[in-house]
Design a protein around this motif. Structure first.
Motif, PDB file in Angstrom:
ATOM      1  N   HIS A  61       0.841  -1.202   0.000  1.00 44.11           N
ATOM      2  CA  HIS A  61       0.000   0.000   0.000  1.00 44.11           C
ATOM      3  C   HIS A  61       0.877   1.255   0.000  1.00 44.11           C
ATOM      4  N   GLU A  62       1.907   1.260   0.856  1.00 48.77           N
ATOM      5  CA  GLU A  62       2.798   2.414   0.946  1.00 48.77           C
ATOM      6  C   GLU A  62       3.513   2.654  -0.373  1.00 48.77           C
ATOM      7  N   ALA A  63       3.946   1.575  -1.022  1.00 53.16           N
ATOM      8  CA  ALA A  63       4.653   1.709  -2.291  1.00 53.16           C
ATOM      9  C   ALA A  63       3.766   2.371  -3.342  1.00 53.16           C
TER      10      ALA A  63
ATOM     11  N   GLU B 296       1.166   4.327  -2.744  1.00 54.03           N
ATOM     12  CA  GLU B 296       0.767   5.678  -2.346  1.00 54.03           C
ATOM     13  C   GLU B 296       1.934   6.660  -2.321  1.00 54.03           C
ATOM     14  N   THR B 297       3.118   6.175  -1.932  1.00 57.04           N
ATOM     15  CA  THR B 297       4.252   7.084  -1.728  1.00 57.04           C
ATOM     16  C   THR B 297       5.453   6.775  -2.610  1.00 57.04           C
ATOM     17  N   GLY B 298       5.522   5.580  -3.174  1.00 61.74           N
ATOM     18  CA  GLY B 298       6.684   5.202  -3.958  1.00 61.74           C
ATOM     19  C   GLY B 298       7.837   4.667  -3.140  1.00 61.74           C
ATOM     20  N   LEU B 299       7.677   4.551  -1.822  1.00 68.24           N
ATOM     21  CA  LEU B 299       8.769   4.034  -1.001  1.00 68.24           C
ATOM     22  C   LEU B 299       8.907   2.527  -1.212  1.00 68.24           C
ATOM     23  N   PRO B 300      10.138   2.028  -1.329  1.00 71.56           N
ATOM     24  CA  PRO B 300      10.350   0.593  -1.542  1.00 71.56           C
ATOM     25  C   PRO B 300      10.107  -0.192  -0.267  1.00 71.56           C
ATOM     26  N   ALA B 301       9.928  -1.499  -0.412  1.00 66.18           N
ATOM     27  CA  ALA B 301       9.737  -2.359   0.754  1.00 66.18           C
ATOM     28  C   ALA B 301      11.021  -2.447   1.575  1.00 66.18           C
TER      29      ALA B 301
END
Length: 669
Positions: A564-566, A568-573
Motif C-alpha cells: 500500500h505504501e509503495a 501511495e508514496t513510492g517508497l520501496p519495501a
C-alpha cells in the motif's frame, strides 16, 4: 521550483531554489565537449567499450541568451545550456562533437547514491559507474582468481560497476537528484570530490533535477517520474515460490516441500519449454511454446497447472526475448519480420548465447511487440494458466545490427530492457492479469519501473564473496529502491556455479534467512543443479526452507501494508537506514542491513562462518530482538547470530508489534 541562472564573478551558478546545481567559471568550466571514437566488443552479453576522444574544447567564456547561456571558446560559440522548469538542455554546437562532460556542483562530504541497481556499492562517492546494461560478470572482483579466469575465458569476469540494470540517475545528501534523460552510453563519475561528473556520448543531453526536504520525498518524486508498480498479489507474498526444473518430477518433488511443512504459494519450472546441456550447465531450450519439447518434459501441463491452482498454488515459467535457430518458432518469427537484421543484408542477425545461436526479437517494431505479447506470452503461457514467469535477459542487444525503426543500436541498447518489460506488461493487461500474474526481470533502465512489477537481483555466485555473493542482493534491492523500484528479491541459494564453486549447507541456510525478509521468496536450482545442494537434497535443508517459508508467509499482512505504501508514496519495501534517519550521516554508507518498511530492521548474516555480527540500530527509542524479546537502545551492537537466528529487530510501538512478536513461535514450529 524552477531552475534559474545567476551571474557572479567570472561565471554563473545554476540554482534550483537555493541549491547550487552547476557552478561555471572561466577557469573551471562546467562543460567540456569532444569528438568520440568508440570501439565496442560484445561476447555473450559481456561488453568491452573504449573511447579515444579528440578535439576537446573547454569553453573559456560565456554570455546570457534567451532561456540560458551560450558557452564560447576563442570567441566562437561551442555549446549552449538552456533551462525550463526542472530541466536542463545542453547542446554541443561544434560539428562532429558528440561527447560531453557536465560537472555538477558538489559539497565536501556530500554522499551520493543511485546508478540503478548496483551490486557492489550503495554509496557511490569515489568511484565511476558506466551506464550500460550488460551481464554483470562472474566474480566481479579483478583481484580474484575466479574473475581473472572468467575474463580470460569469455570476457566474463565483470567489475564492481557491471550491472544488468544501470540508470543515469543519482541522489545526494543535499536531497537533490539529477537524472540524465537519455539512453546513450554514459558514465556517472564521482571520483573527484569537487564535482559530480556525467559523461554523455551524444551531442545533446537533457537533465532533470529534483529536490526535497528529505530522502523520502525525493524517492517519492523519482517513483512518480519513472512509474509505480502495482501491488503484489496475495499469492506472491503469502508463501514461498519453489523453483524446480526436473520435468514432470518437479510436481512430485513439490509434494516433499509441502509435507515438510513449507508454506508454498507457487511452483516455478523454468524448464517448461525444454532444456539443452551446455558446458556452462543445463540451459533452457529457447523456444517459448507448449509444443513437443514441452509435452515431453511436462505431459499435460495445462491440467497439472489447473490441479495446482485448485490447491491455491500458482505455476510460473520462463521466457526471454530471443528465439533459438533450432526452435519451432524461429521460422514463424522470421517470416513475420520479427527479428533484428544484419546491417548489410536482410539476413537475421544471430547472437551466440553459449553454444547455441538465437535471433533477437525486434521490439522497435509495433507489430512485433503485439506478436510476442499475444502469440507467446498470451496464447502459449497465460492462456494455459501460467501465473508468472522470469522475463530474463534484455541486456544483449548488439550495436552492429539493423533495427526496424532505423534507430542507432548504441542509443537503443539501454532502452531494450524497457521495451522488453513493456511487452510483458502488455501481455498481462491483454488478459486482465495486471496485479495478479507477475513477471520478474533482472535487466532494466530508466522507465522500466512503469512496466515491471518485480525485480530479481540476477545471477549471484553460490558463495559469500564480497562482489558476487549473497550480500550483493541487499545492495541491489536498496539501490534499485531509491530510483523507484518497490519490490526486489533474489535466487534463494544463488545461481552461478563454475570451476568447482558449489553451494554449502551454510550458504543455503543463510540465504533462506535473508529471502524470508523480502517481498517474494523464491528458490532456484542454479545453472548446475546436479553438482549442487538443493533444498530437497536432505531433510535438514528441507526443514530449513520450510521454516523460513512460514516466516515469510507470516509477514504477509505487514508486506501488504508495504505494498500500500509503495503505491501511495513510492517508497520501496526494503529501505536503506538513512531513508528514515537522514540526520545520521553514519548511516549513509550502510549496505549490509536494511529497514523492511519503517518498523522492522533486518541484518542478514552474509559472512561465511560468522556467528555474530555488528548491527546498527538507528533513531531514538528501543528496538526489540525478534527471537529473544530483548530490548536494545539505539547505537551499534555486537549481536549473536547463530544459524536460524539472524539479527532481526522491530519497533515495540509498531501497529504490527503483535505480528512481529509471533515470529519466534512460527520459527520454532
Amino acid at each position: 521550483m524552477q531552475l534559474r541562472i545567476e551571474a557572479g564573478n567570472d561565471g554563473f551558478d545554476l540554482l534550483f531554489g537555493d541549491r547550487v546545481i552547476l557552478r561555471h567559471t572561466d577557469s573551471c568550466p562546467a562543460l567540456v565537449i569532444a569528438q568520440g571514437d568508440a570501439d565496442v566488443l560484445m561476447y555473450r552479453g559481456n561488453f568491452r567499450i573504449t573511447d579515444t576522444p579528440t578535439g576537446e574544447v573547454a569553453p573559456s567564456s560565456w554570455r546570457e541568451c534567451d532561456g540560458g547561456v551560450e558557452l564560447l571558446a576563442d570567441g566562437a560559440t561551442v555549446a549552449s545550456l538552456t533551462v525550463a522548469g526542472n530541466a536542463i538542455q545542453v547542446r554541443a554546437l561544434q560539428p562532429l562533437h558528440d561527447r560531453m562532460r557536465l560537472r555538477f556542483y558538489a559539497e565536501p562530504d556530500e554522499a551520493v547514491w543511485g546508478g540503478g541497481e548496483q551490486m557492489s556499492y550503495l554509496a557511490l562517492k569515489g568511484r565511476s559507474f558506466p551506464i550500460w546494461t550488460s551481464e554483470p560478470g562472474v566474480g566481479r572482483d579483478k583481484s580474484t582468481e575466479l574473475t581473472r579466469r572468467m575474463d580470460a575465458e569469455a570476457m566474463a569476469g565483470g567489475d564492481y560497476w557491471n550491472t544488468n540494470y544501470p540508470q543515469p540517475t543519482f541522489l545526494t545528501s543535499r536531497w537533490l537528484a539529477v537524472h540524465l534523460d537519455a539512453s546513450c552510453y554514459s558514465v556517472l563519475d564521482f571520483t573527484d570530490p569537487a564535482f559530480h561528473a556525467v559523461d554523455v556520448w551524444s551531442a545533446t543531453a537533457r537533465f532533470e533535477v529534483f529536490a526535497d526536504d528529505g530522502p523520502q520525498g525525493l524517492v517519492s518524486q523519482l517513483s512518480t517520474r519513472f512509474g509505480r508498480q502495482p501491488e503484489l498479489p496475495d499469492w506472491a507474498i503469502g508463501g514461498a515460490i519453489v523453483g524446480l526444473k526436473s520435468g514432470a518430477s518437479s510436481f512430485e518433488r513439490l509434494e516433499r516441500f509441502i509435507e515438510a511443512g513449507a508454506s508454498v504459494s507457487g511452483l516455478w519450472c523454468e524448464d517448461w519449454a525444454g532444456v539443452r546441456e551446455t558446458s556452462f550447465g543445463r540451459r533452457l531450450f529457447w523456444d517459448w511454446h507448449s509444443g513437443a519439447r514441452s509435452a515431453e518434459r511436462y505431459p499435460d501441463l495445462k491440467a497439472s497447472i489447473a490441479s495446482l491452482n485448485e490447491r491455491g498454488i500458482r505455476f510460473l515459467a520462463y521466457a526471454n526475448p530471443y528465439i533459438a535457430v533450432d526452435g519451432d518458432l524461429f521460422g514463424e518469427a522470421r517470416e513475420g519480420g520479427h527479428f533484428c537484421l544484419r546491417q548489410a543484408s536482410d539476413e537475421v542477425y544471430l547472437v551466440d548465447f553459449g553454444e547455441f545461436d538465437c535471433g533477437v526479437v525486434d521490439f522497435t517494431r509495433e507489430d512485433t511487440r503485439i506478436w510476442f505479447a499475444e502469440r507467446i506470452l498470451g496464447r502459449e503461457m497465460l492462456d494455459i494458466g501460467i501465473s508468472g514467469w522470469m522475463a530474463d535477459f534484455g541486456e544483449y542487444l548488439p550495436v552492429d545490427l539493423r533495427l526496424a525503426d532505423g534507430s542507432d543500436p548504441m542509443e537503443a541498447h539501454n532502452r531494450w530492457p524497457v521495451l522488453w518489460a513493456d511487452v510483458n506488461a502488455r501481455a498481462l493487461a491483454s488478459r486482465g492479469k495486471t496485479g495478479d500474474a507477475v513477471f520478474f526481470m533482472r535487466a532494466g533502465f530508466s522507465g522500466v519501473q512503469a512496466h515491471c512489477p518485480l525485480l530479481w537481483a540476477g545471477d549471484q555466485c553460490v558463495d559469500f564473496t564480497r562482489h558476487d555473493g549473497i550480500g550483493t542482493v541487499i545492495t541491489a534491492a536498496l539501490s534499485a529502491g531509491l530510483v523507484g523500484n518497490a519490490y526486489s528479491h533474489s535466487d534463494c541459494g544463488g545461481y552461478t556455479s563454475l570451476h568447482g564453486n558449489v553451494r554449502t549447507t551454510e550458504l543455503m541456510q543463510r540465504w533462506c534467512e535473508l529471502a524470508a525478509f523480502a517481498p517474494v521468496m523464491r528458490s532456484h536450482e542454479g545453472n548446475r543443479p546436479d553438482d549442487n545442494l538443493q533444498y530437497d537434497s536432505n531433510a535438514d535443508l528441507l526443514a530449513c526452507f520450510a521454516r523460513w517459508s512460514r516466516v515469510h508467509a507470516h509477514l504477509a499482512p505487514y508486506v501488504r501494508q508495504l505494498c500500500h505504501e509503495a503505491c501511495e508514496t513510492g517508497l520501496p519495501a526494503q529501505r536503506p537506514l538513512f531513508l528514515h534517519y537522514p540526520d545520521e550521516p553514519a548511516l549513509f554508507t550502510v549496505q549490509d542491513q536494511y529497514l523492511y518498511g519503517a518498523d522492522l530492521l533486518v541484518a542478514p548474516v552474509i559472512e561465511e562462518g560468522a556467528l555474530q555480527r555488528r548491527v546498527i540500530l538507528p533513531g531514538e527509542g528501543v528496538w526489540r530482538h525478534c527471537w529473544t524479546g530483548e530490548d536494545f537502545a539505539p547505537g551499534a551492537h555486537s549481536i549473536p547470530a547463530p544459524i536460524s537466528q539472524p539479527p532481526v529487530f522491530y519497533r515495540p510501538d509498531s501497529a504490527f508489534a503483535a505480528l512481529f512478536a509471533g515470529l519466534k513461535g512460527v520459527l520454532e514450529q
